[in-house]
Every structure is written in structure tokens, then in C-alpha cells.
Scaffold this active site. Structure first.
Site, short mmCIF file in Angstrom:
data_model
loop_
_atom_site.label_atom_id
_atom_site.label_comp_id
_atom_site.label_asym_id
_atom_site.label_seq_id
_atom_site.Cartn_x
_atom_site.Cartn_y
_atom_site.Cartn_z
N HIS A 18 0.85 -1.02 0.11
CA HIS A 18 -0.03 -0.04 -0.09
C HIS A 18 0.95 1.23 0.01
CE1 HIS A 18 -2.92 -2.65 2.53
NE2 HIS A 18 -3.52 -2.54 1.01
N LYS A 42 -17.05 -7.10 9.67
CA LYS A 42 -17.64 -6.83 11.08
C LYS A 42 -16.65 -7.07 12.06
CE LYS A 42 -22.19 -6.51 9.99
NZ LYS A 42 -21.98 -5.40 8.96
N ARG A 92 -1.91 -6.17 -8.59
CA ARG A 92 -0.76 -6.79 -8.30
C ARG A 92 -0.55 -8.00 -9.43
NH1 ARG A 92 -2.83 -8.03 -2.56
NH2 ARG A 92 -4.48 -8.35 -3.88
N SER A 130 -3.03 -7.83 2.67
CA SER A 130 -3.25 -7.41 4.23
C SER A 130 -4.05 -9.01 4.75
CB SER A 130 -4.56 -6.42 4.19
OG SER A 130 -4.01 -5.19 3.83
#
Ligand code: PNS
Length: 163
Positions: A18, A42, A92, A130
Site C-alpha cells: 500500500h 464486521k 498486483r 493484508s
């Protein structure tokens, strides 16, 4: 007219991939707003405030034309409110393309004046995500070199709390 770009994402957590895209974008646009999506997942690893702080920590001093913010609702609405002409997404591998194309075209359908620009991170980050960082961290592996040192530190604190 100032060229303003939004770089949206979950950033849970921020990775070196990032950061690589943010740095490249900061050289192309007058202003880059890194926009963290709130409440998509959530149970994120880091809440939006923590993610905001991690991002600010990485960009505040070195990249004066980069701002960090959180957002909810439609991305195109957020972009319009901030007078942004461009949405940046990092690509990517070819596998990213299908989903990104779908989002870009849907965003274009809603707001034709906003362009999505795809940018490629350095090859060294082409397999970094991530999701994998979260998984490796949760299973006790090292994420050194994959995330900025202060993010690694935050991850370490979470591990200590969990033990
Ligand atoms: O880092 P991510 O999770 O791949 O980012 C996805 C993100 C935040 C760019 C996307 O989920 C998004 O734009 N959400 C906001 C809601 C929205 O506008 N949805 C319509 C997309 S076509």
C-alpha cells in the site's frame, strides 16, 4: 485545476505494498486522499481509528500532499464530495484484474466523470496482501519486511494481548 486522487481500501493492516502505491501516486497527483473504508468487515483486526493512526504515522511527515481519512457509503459519493477526479487502485497480478475491472466499471456507471487509475506496486510486493499478513500474524509467523515497522509493533501488541 488541482488533480485530486482518492486511494480507497480496507488497509487492515497497512502493508508496504500500500505504501509503495501511495508514494507513487503522490508523485503523480497534487493531492492524494487515502480513504479507509469503515465497517466493511464486521470483525477487522484493527478498528478504523487504529488503521487511521497507522496510516497517518506512515505518511504525515514524508508525504505532505497525502491526507488520510475514513469513509462510509459509496466511494464515488465520497470522491465527489472531495472534488477528486481519480480513484486509484493497486493491481498486483492478473487475478486482481477481474474484480477491479468490475468495480471500476460500476463506479464509472454511477459517476462517469471519475476515472479509475490502476497502478502496479514494485514486484517485491506483488504477492503481498493484508489478508495474508493477517493470517501469517495470527498463526505466529513473521511479517517483518511486509509491513512498516510501527505496524509490526502494533501487531506484536495484539499478539501479547491474545496470549
Ligand atoms: O482494500 P479493499 O477491501 O479491496 O477495498 C475495497 C473498497 C473499499 C475500494 C470497496 O469495497 C469500496 O469502494 N467500498 C465502498 C462502497 C462502494 O462504493 N461500493 C461500490 C463499489 S462498485
Amino acid at each position: 485545476m488541482k488533480k485530486i486522487a482518492i486511494y480507497p481500501g480496507s488497509f487492515d493492516p497497512l502493508t508496504n505494498g500500500h505504501l509503495d502505491i501511495i508514494k507513487r501516486a503522490s508523485r503523480l497527483f497534487d493531492k492524494v486522499i487515502v480513504a479507509i473504508l469503515v465497517n466493511a468487515d464486521k470483525s477487522p483486526l484493527f478498528n478504523s481509528q487504529q488503521r487511521l493512526e497507522m496510516l497517518k504515522n506512515s505518511v504525515d511527515q514524508d508525504l505532505p500532499n497525502v491526507q488520510v481519512d475514513t469513509f462510509g457509503g459509496l466511494l464515488v459519493d465520497y470522491a465527489l464530495r472531495h472534488n477528486a477526479q481519480v480513484i486509484i487502485r493497486g493491481i498486483r497480478a492478473v487475478s486482481d484484474y477481474e474484480y477491479e475491472l468490475q468495480m471500476a466499471l460500476m463506479n464509472r456507471r454511477m459517476e462517469p466523470q471519475i476515472e479509475t487509475v490502476f497502478m502496479m506496486p514494485a514486484e517485491a510486493y506483488s504477492y503481498l496482501s493484508s489478508r495474508l499478513v493477517r493470517e501469517i500474524f495470527q498463526l505466529g509467523g513473521s511479517v517483518s519486511g511486509l509491513v512498516p515497522p510501527h505496524v509490526e509493533e502494533e501487531l506484536g501488541k495484539r499478539l501479547v494481548k491474545k496470549l
